[in-house]
Design a protein around this motif. Sequence first.
Motif, PDB file in Angstrom:
ATOM      1  N   MET A  70      17.524   8.252  -5.607  1.00 45.08           N
ATOM      2  CA  MET A  70      16.190   8.808  -5.327  1.00 45.08           C
ATOM      3  C   MET A  70      15.634   8.237  -4.019  1.00 45.08           C
ATOM      4  O   MET A  70      15.564   7.033  -3.845  1.00 45.08           O
ATOM      5  N   HIS A  71      15.247   9.122  -3.101  1.00 44.56           N
ATOM      6  CA  HIS A  71      14.633   8.615  -1.879  1.00 44.56           C
ATOM      7  C   HIS A  71      13.159   8.332  -2.113  1.00 44.56           C
ATOM      8  O   HIS A  71      12.519   8.952  -2.942  1.00 44.56           O
ATOM      9  N   LEU A  72      12.677   7.421  -1.329  1.00 46.88           N
ATOM     10  CA  LEU A  72      11.278   7.045  -1.382  1.00 46.88           C
ATOM     11  C   LEU A  72      10.414   8.179  -0.808  1.00 46.88           C
ATOM     12  O   LEU A  72      10.836   8.864   0.112  1.00 46.88           O
ATOM     13  N   HIS A  73       9.222   8.375  -1.352  1.00 47.95           N
ATOM     14  CA  HIS A  73       8.258   9.284  -0.728  1.00 47.95           C
ATOM     15  C   HIS A  73       6.981   8.510  -0.431  1.00 47.95           C
ATOM     16  O   HIS A  73       6.556   7.699  -1.254  1.00 47.95           O
ATOM     17  N   PRO A  74       6.358   8.769   0.722  1.00 48.20           N
ATOM     18  CA  PRO A  74       5.168   7.987   1.071  1.00 48.20           C
ATOM     19  C   PRO A  74       3.873   8.532   0.483  1.00 48.20           C
ATOM     20  O   PRO A  74       2.789   8.051   0.817  1.00 48.20           O
ATOM     21  N   PHE A  75       3.964   9.596  -0.335  1.00 44.16           N
ATOM     22  CA  PHE A  75       2.751  10.169  -0.955  1.00 44.16           C
ATOM     23  C   PHE A  75       3.112  10.710  -2.327  1.00 44.16           C
ATOM     24  O   PHE A  75       4.286  10.942  -2.633  1.00 44.16           O
ATOM     25  N   ALA A  76       2.093  10.898  -3.151  1.00 36.04           N
ATOM     26  CA  ALA A  76       2.309  11.435  -4.502  1.00 36.04           C
ATOM     27  C   ALA A  76       0.987  12.023  -4.990  1.00 36.04           C
ATOM     28  O   ALA A  76      -0.087  11.647  -4.504  1.00 36.04           O
ATOM     29  N   TRP A  77       1.077  12.955  -5.932  1.00 35.54           N
ATOM     30  CA  TRP A  77      -0.122  13.441  -6.622  1.00 35.54           C
ATOM     31  C   TRP A  77      -0.411  12.498  -7.794  1.00 35.54           C
ATOM     32  O   TRP A  77       0.522  12.013  -8.437  1.00 35.54           O
ATOM     33  N   THR A  78      -1.676  12.280  -8.099  1.00 36.09           N
ATOM     34  CA  THR A  78      -2.008  11.653  -9.386  1.00 36.09           C
ATOM     35  C   THR A  78      -2.008  12.766 -10.433  1.00 36.09           C
ATOM     36  O   THR A  78      -2.122  13.953 -10.083  1.00 36.09           O
ATOM     37  N   PRO A  79      -1.919  12.417 -11.722  1.00 37.91           N
ATOM     38  CA  PRO A  79      -1.984  13.471 -12.751  1.00 37.91           C
ATOM     39  C   PRO A  79      -3.260  14.300 -12.630  1.00 37.91           C
ATOM     40  O   PRO A  79      -3.279  15.492 -12.922  1.00 37.91           O
ATOM     41  N   ALA A  80      -4.351  13.697 -12.131  1.00 35.96           N
ATOM     42  CA  ALA A  80      -5.616  14.432 -12.000  1.00 35.96           C
ATOM     43  C   ALA A  80      -5.644  15.327 -10.765  1.00 35.96           C
ATOM     44  O   ALA A  80      -6.591  16.093 -10.570  1.00 35.96           O
ATOM     45  N   GLY A  81      -4.630  15.223  -9.885  1.00 39.14           N
ATOM     46  CA  GLY A  81      -4.588  16.092  -8.704  1.00 39.14           C
ATOM     47  C   GLY A  81      -5.190  15.476  -7.458  1.00 39.14           C
ATOM     48  O   GLY A  81      -5.420  16.164  -6.471  1.00 39.14           O
ATOM     49  N   THR A  82      -5.459  14.163  -7.493  1.00 37.33           N
ATOM     50  CA  THR A  82      -5.850  13.521  -6.237  1.00 37.33           C
ATOM     51  C   THR A  82      -4.587  12.985  -5.558  1.00 37.33           C
ATOM     52  O   THR A  82      -3.490  13.060  -6.117  1.00 37.33           O
ATOM     53  N   LEU A  83      -4.780  12.446  -4.375  1.00 35.54           N
ATOM     54  CA  LEU A  83      -3.641  12.062  -3.540  1.00 35.54           C
ATOM     55  C   LEU A  83      -3.464  10.551  -3.536  1.00 35.54           C
ATOM     56  O   LEU A  83      -4.437   9.804  -3.411  1.00 35.54           O
ATOM     57  N   LEU A  84      -2.210  10.118  -3.654  1.00 39.16           N
ATOM     58  CA  LEU A  84      -1.876   8.699  -3.484  1.00 39.16           C
ATOM     59  C   LEU A  84      -1.035   8.574  -2.226  1.00 39.16           C
ATOM     60  O   LEU A  84      -0.130   9.389  -2.009  1.00 39.16           O
ATOM     61  N   ILE A  85      -1.329   7.562  -1.414  1.00 39.43           N
ATOM     62  CA  ILE A  85      -0.446   7.294  -0.268  1.00 39.43           C
ATOM     63  C   ILE A  85      -0.001   5.842  -0.317  1.00 39.43           C
ATOM     64  O   ILE A  85      -0.751   4.959  -0.730  1.00 39.43           O
ATOM     65  N   LEU A  86       1.237   5.632   0.110  1.00 42.41           N
ATOM     66  CA  LEU A  86       1.752   4.272   0.258  1.00 42.41           C
ATOM     67  C   LEU A  86       1.170   3.735   1.567  1.00 42.41           C
ATOM     68  O   LEU A  86       1.359   4.344   2.618  1.00 42.41           O
ATOM     69  N   ASP A  87       0.435   2.630   1.496  1.00 41.92           N
ATOM     70  CA  ASP A  87      -0.246   2.118   2.681  1.00 41.92           C
ATOM     71  C   ASP A  87       0.767   1.465   3.619  1.00 41.92           C
ATOM     72  O   ASP A  87       1.180   0.319   3.420  1.00 41.92           O
ATOM     73  N   GLN A  88       1.134   2.210   4.680  1.00 38.17           N
ATOM     74  CA  GLN A  88       2.207   1.735   5.577  1.00 38.17           C
ATOM     75  C   GLN A  88       1.754   0.607   6.487  1.00 38.17           C
ATOM     76  O   GLN A  88       2.591  -0.067   7.088  1.00 38.17           O
ATOM     77  N   THR A  89       0.433   0.375   6.559  1.00 35.82           N
ATOM     78  CA  THR A  89      -0.015  -0.745   7.403  1.00 35.82           C
ATOM     79  C   THR A  89       0.330  -2.080   6.739  1.00 35.82           C
ATOM     80  O   THR A  89       0.343  -3.115   7.405  1.00 35.82           O
ATOM     81  N   LEU A  90       0.591  -2.074   5.428  1.00 35.14           N
ATOM     82  CA  LEU A  90       0.857  -3.327   4.706  1.00 35.14           C
ATOM     83  C   LEU A  90       2.350  -3.645   4.609  1.00 35.14           C
ATOM     84  O   LEU A  90       2.720  -4.755   4.242  1.00 35.14           O
ATOM     85  N   LEU A  91       3.189  -2.661   4.896  1.00 38.35           N
ATOM     86  CA  LEU A  91       4.635  -2.907   4.861  1.00 38.35           C
ATOM     87  C   LEU A  91       5.028  -3.782   6.057  1.00 38.35           C
ATOM     88  O   LEU A  91       4.404  -3.686   7.104  1.00 38.35           O
TER      89      LEU A  91
END
Length: 339
Positions: free
Chosen positions: A1-22
């Motif tokens: 499985m490749h990594l994705h930098p974003f995802a939907w929450t079950p409620a339909g809002t957006l999650l992003i992986l904060d790339q400034t912290l990597l």
Amino acid sequence: MHLHPFAWTPAGTLLILDQTLLPTQERWREIHSLEALLEAFGSLRVRGAPALGITAAMGLVAVVRERAAAAPRAGALALVEEAAEAIALARPTAVNLRWAVDRMRRRAAGTAGEGDAIVAALRQEADAIWAEDQATCAAIAEHGQALMRPGIRVLTHCNTGALATGGIGTALGIVLRAGERGLDPEVWVDETRPLFQGSRLTAWELLRAGVRHTVLPDAAAAALLADGKVDLVLVGADRVARNGDVANKVGTLGVAALARHFGVPFYSVAPTSSFDPACPDGSRITIEHRDAAEVAAPSGVRVAPEGSPVYNPAFDVTPAALVTGYVTERGILHPPFED
Ligand code: MRU
């Protein structure tokens, strides 16, 4: 499985992986508002041209969905328009932002019914944009295998992997796929000043994938090429003009000029959503200039005197004459791009 930098929450809002912290922290942020979305674009919490387009589409749905779904048709379309314009202007160089937002606008306008139907259609369109980018990355990685051979030594600049796209990546995706196929590529990773997308993000992805790599200061690329340690340069693109000029992360132009000087092939790797048919040549591409603090005080540590002026363009333009070819989902292309 490749990594994705974003995802939907079950409620339909957006999650992003904060790339400034990597690479030190893997923390996800929920995006609830247009302000938070614009801040995430501006701070490069999410970045990379294809990822910007996908996040623009997902973010548009996430930030208008509650109010638009409860609104009559005209009110919903007005909410979409207002958010869409602000998102499109968030970063000026990557054409994918405007490309994705315009596609979302057309979908909203072409959907019959009231706000709830429009929101449902926009969610479908955002999912389609993401799915298409995933397939596009896979096709680019496949076409790019024509440039690979066992043990190939590739120099790259910035980050063009899974963190920058909805799939395996563009330029880095080619190398990652070669690694999966056992070709044992070796990657020279320009650290990519001033925000270190190379050393923070590309190296992180390559380490996770078990691909041999070495991080170097951008200034060492000349010596590396002079020493004959690079077989191929692969970089991404934020916008490709009709004549083949390429805007990409600042420093790309220097790498391209060096590659030409030392006789190393230099390929720009990008989906056709990064090609701008309305842009005749690179002189017409708006280059984003960023805050002086990124150069004068990176991560809060002052490295230039307070009061010294700073020049901080985020991108530069590589003339088509320095580009060996363009790897896209449609194959390896050469200008002029009439189609
Ligand atoms: O400022 P950034 O990190 O968004 O810049 C990213 C780049 O320049 C990438 O090379 C480009 O967007 C292609 S990403 C597949």
